[in-house]
Design a protein around this motif. Structure first.
Motif, PDB file in Angstrom:
ATOM      1  N   TYR A 170      12.190  11.181  -9.111  1.00  0.00           N
ATOM      2  CA  TYR A 170      12.215  12.051 -10.284  1.00  0.00           C
ATOM      3  C   TYR A 170      11.014  12.990 -10.227  1.00  0.00           C
ATOM      4  CZ  TYR A 170      15.419   8.455 -11.982  1.00  0.00           C
ATOM      5  OH  TYR A 170      16.450   7.562 -12.105  1.00  0.00           O
ATOM      6  N   VAL A 171      11.276  14.279 -10.280  1.00  0.00           N
ATOM      7  CA  VAL A 171      10.230  15.299 -10.270  1.00  0.00           C
ATOM      8  C   VAL A 171      10.423  16.178 -11.501  1.00  0.00           C
ATOM      9  CG1 VAL A 171       9.216  17.237  -9.036  1.00  0.00           C
ATOM     10  CG2 VAL A 171      10.109  15.275  -7.743  1.00  0.00           C
ATOM     11  N   PHE A 172       9.430  16.168 -12.380  1.00  0.00           N
ATOM     12  CA  PHE A 172       9.487  16.948 -13.617  1.00  0.00           C
ATOM     13  C   PHE A 172       8.502  18.105 -13.550  1.00  0.00           C
ATOM     14  CE2 PHE A 172      10.703  12.615 -14.782  1.00  0.00           C
ATOM     15  CZ  PHE A 172      11.842  12.815 -15.534  1.00  0.00           C
ATOM     16  N   CYS A 173       8.608  19.008 -14.510  1.00  0.00           N
ATOM     17  CA  CYS A 173       7.662  20.106 -14.659  1.00  0.00           C
ATOM     18  C   CYS A 173       6.868  19.900 -15.943  1.00  0.00           C
ATOM     19  CB  CYS A 173       8.403  21.440 -14.706  1.00  0.00           C
ATOM     20  SG  CYS A 173       7.304  22.867 -14.897  1.00  0.00           S
ATOM     21  N   VAL A 174       5.619  20.310 -15.935  1.00  0.00           N
ATOM     22  CA  VAL A 174       4.771  20.124 -17.109  1.00  0.00           C
ATOM     23  C   VAL A 174       5.294  20.901 -18.320  1.00  0.00           C
ATOM     24  CG1 VAL A 174       3.170  22.040 -16.707  1.00  0.00           C
ATOM     25  CG2 VAL A 174       2.330  19.917 -17.757  1.00  0.00           C
ATOM     26  N   THR A 175       6.154  21.876 -18.093  1.00  0.00           N
ATOM     27  CA  THR A 175       6.721  22.644 -19.203  1.00  0.00           C
ATOM     28  C   THR A 175       7.852  21.914 -19.907  1.00  0.00           C
ATOM     29  OG1 THR A 175       8.245  23.786 -17.709  1.00  0.00           O
ATOM     30  CG2 THR A 175       6.111  24.831 -18.121  1.00  0.00           C
ATOM     31  N   GLU A 176       8.276  20.751 -19.392  1.00  0.00           N
ATOM     32  CA  GLU A 176       9.376  20.001 -20.000  1.00  0.00           C
ATOM     33  C   GLU A 176       8.930  18.604 -20.410  1.00  0.00           C
ATOM     34  OE1 GLU A 176      12.608  19.671 -17.200  1.00  0.00           O
ATOM     35  OE2 GLU A 176      11.332  18.839 -15.631  1.00  0.00           O
ATOM     36  N   MET A 177       7.796  18.516 -21.108  1.00  0.00           N
ATOM     37  CA  MET A 177       7.242  17.216 -21.472  1.00  0.00           C
ATOM     38  C   MET A 177       8.114  16.462 -22.471  1.00  0.00           C
ATOM     39  SD  MET A 177       4.709  16.601 -19.549  1.00  0.00           S
ATOM     40  CE  MET A 177       3.952  15.177 -20.352  1.00  0.00           C
ATOM     41  N   GLU A 178       8.917  17.162 -23.248  1.00  0.00           N
ATOM     42  CA  GLU A 178       9.829  16.447 -24.146  1.00  0.00           C
ATOM     43  C   GLU A 178      10.873  15.688 -23.332  1.00  0.00           C
ATOM     44  OE1 GLU A 178      11.026  14.950 -27.734  1.00  0.00           O
ATOM     45  OE2 GLU A 178       9.228  16.107 -27.244  1.00  0.00           O
ATOM     46  N   ARG A 179      11.320  16.292 -22.251  1.00  0.00           N
ATOM     47  CA  ARG A 179      12.251  15.609 -21.350  1.00  0.00           C
ATOM     48  C   ARG A 179      11.566  14.426 -20.663  1.00  0.00           C
ATOM     49  NH1 ARG A 179      15.615  18.722 -16.557  1.00  0.00           N
ATOM     50  NH2 ARG A 179      17.236  17.152 -16.277  1.00  0.00           N
ATOM     51  N   VAL A 180      10.304  14.621 -20.311  1.00  0.00           N
ATOM     52  CA  VAL A 180       9.531  13.529 -19.710  1.00  0.00           C
ATOM     53  C   VAL A 180       9.429  12.367 -20.691  1.00  0.00           C
ATOM     54  CG1 VAL A 180       7.271  12.843 -18.819  1.00  0.00           C
ATOM     55  CG2 VAL A 180       8.223  15.073 -18.205  1.00  0.00           C
ATOM     56  N   ARG A 225      10.869   2.969  -7.850  1.00  0.00           N
ATOM     57  CA  ARG A 225      11.275   4.367  -7.990  1.00  0.00           C
ATOM     58  C   ARG A 225      10.048   5.172  -8.390  1.00  0.00           C
ATOM     59  NH1 ARG A 225      17.076   4.883 -10.830  1.00  0.00           N
ATOM     60  NH2 ARG A 225      17.204   6.595  -9.322  1.00  0.00           N
ATOM     61  N   ARG A 226       9.928   6.375  -7.843  1.00  0.00           N
ATOM     62  CA  ARG A 226       8.713   7.163  -8.012  1.00  0.00           C
ATOM     63  C   ARG A 226       8.972   8.407  -8.838  1.00  0.00           C
ATOM     64  NH1 ARG A 226       9.617   5.013  -2.417  1.00  0.00           N
ATOM     65  NH2 ARG A 226       8.095   3.324  -2.353  1.00  0.00           N
ATOM     66  N   TRP A 227       8.001   8.768  -9.649  1.00  0.00           N
ATOM     67  CA  TRP A 227       8.125   9.982 -10.441  1.00  0.00           C
ATOM     68  C   TRP A 227       6.782  10.680 -10.578  1.00  0.00           C
ATOM     69  CZ3 TRP A 227       6.399  10.588 -15.753  1.00  0.00           C
ATOM     70  CH2 TRP A 227       5.817   9.444 -16.309  1.00  0.00           C
ATOM     71  N   CYS A 228       6.851  11.982 -10.772  1.00  0.00           N
ATOM     72  CA  CYS A 228       5.637  12.777 -10.924  1.00  0.00           C
ATOM     73  C   CYS A 228       5.942  14.002 -11.784  1.00  0.00           C
ATOM     74  CB  CYS A 228       5.082  13.210  -9.565  1.00  0.00           C
ATOM     75  SG  CYS A 228       6.149  14.355  -8.654  1.00  0.00           S
ATOM     76  N   ILE A 229       4.896  14.690 -12.204  1.00  0.00           N
ATOM     77  CA  ILE A 229       5.011  15.913 -12.993  1.00  0.00           C
ATOM     78  C   ILE A 229       4.285  17.015 -12.233  1.00  0.00           C
ATOM     79  CG2 ILE A 229       4.563  17.029 -15.212  1.00  0.00           C
ATOM     80  CD1 ILE A 229       4.306  14.175 -16.409  1.00  0.00           C
ATOM     81  N   THR A 230       4.960  18.123 -11.971  1.00  0.00           N
ATOM     82  CA  THR A 230       4.372  19.218 -11.217  1.00  0.00           C
ATOM     83  C   THR A 230       4.066  20.407 -12.124  1.00  0.00           C
ATOM     84  OG1 THR A 230       6.481  20.252 -10.635  1.00  0.00           O
ATOM     85  CG2 THR A 230       5.671  18.490  -9.194  1.00  0.00           C
TER      86      THR A 230
END
Length: 218
Positions: free
Chosen positions: A150-160, A73-78
């Motif tokens: 999973y694609v996250f945003c750098v503004t939600e690092m607590e969620r990451v 499974r792949r994930w990244c932070i945008t």
């Protein structure tokens, strides 16, 4: 290619998208993060070395995007592309002084393709490091957002961090904010409206693919 894989999850990093924090978590999981670095501040791994399991896709030989192992499974932070440029320019040019390119010179190099030529150089120069930080996110993630689970945003690092604790590392992780520019003492570069407009055109593909406003897939 992914920067590291753990417990069936592959992480793909783009410079200035929270990757230093993820690297520090990986270093922590490997037992190599000193206690004084566990907290807020302008922290890097400059004097500690990369985690053993980390593949450097910026200055290493395996550059840019390529697919990982089937079944993982792949994930990244945008990050918003223009905000990412501001962060990269402030960090690499104003703070570290790796090169003396002006904002307008950077824009011209991005438009002409010269920036990508420098980034693809086999030689680990300062110019190459800066160029890699300024290239668009399609360089690092490809052009198919559906490739990622999973694609996250750098503004939600607590969620990451919660995702990493529960799924990737499966352990409690410190609440880090690596390379916190508010702690660096350097004022972020200010762009004119014309420069912002140019950057939006330069990074149009990032916006079109969706490397700007991520949606968490369940």
């Amino acid at each position: 290619m992914p920067n590291f894989a753990l417990n069936g999850f592959e992480f793909y990093d783009a410079p200035k998208n929270g990757g230093t924090t993820v690297r520090m978590w990986l270093k922590y999981a490997e037992g190599g993060l000193p206690a004084e670095l566990i907290g807020d501040g302008y922290y890097t791994l400059a004097n500690l070395g990369l985690p053993r399991q980390w593949t450097d896709t910026v200055m290493g030989q395996q550059q840019f995007f390529s697919r990982g192992v089937a079944g993982n499974r792949r994930w990244c932070i945008t990050r918003d592309p223009v905000d990412r440029f501001i962060s990269a320019y402030t960090d690499k040019i104003l703070r570290e002084g790796l090169t003396h390119w002006s904002v307008n010179v950077c824009l011209d190099m991005l438009k002409s393709g010269e920036m990508e030529q420098i980034a693809r150089s086999p030689f680990p120069t300062h110019d190459k490091q800066v160029a890699c930080h300024l290239l668009g996110q399609c360089t690092w993630f490809g052009r198919d957002k559906a490739y990622f689970d999973y694609v996250f945003c750098v503004t939600e690092m607590e969620r990451v961090r919660g995702f990493c604790e529960n799924e990737v590392f499966r352990m409690q992780l410190p609440a880090l904010h690596a390379r916190d520019q508010s702690r660096s003492g350097i004022k972020r570069v200010t762009l004119s409206t014309a420069q912002r407009d140019q950057l939006e055109r330069i990074y149009a593909e990032d916006y079109q693919v969706g490397w700007c406003c991520p949606v968490f897939k369940t």
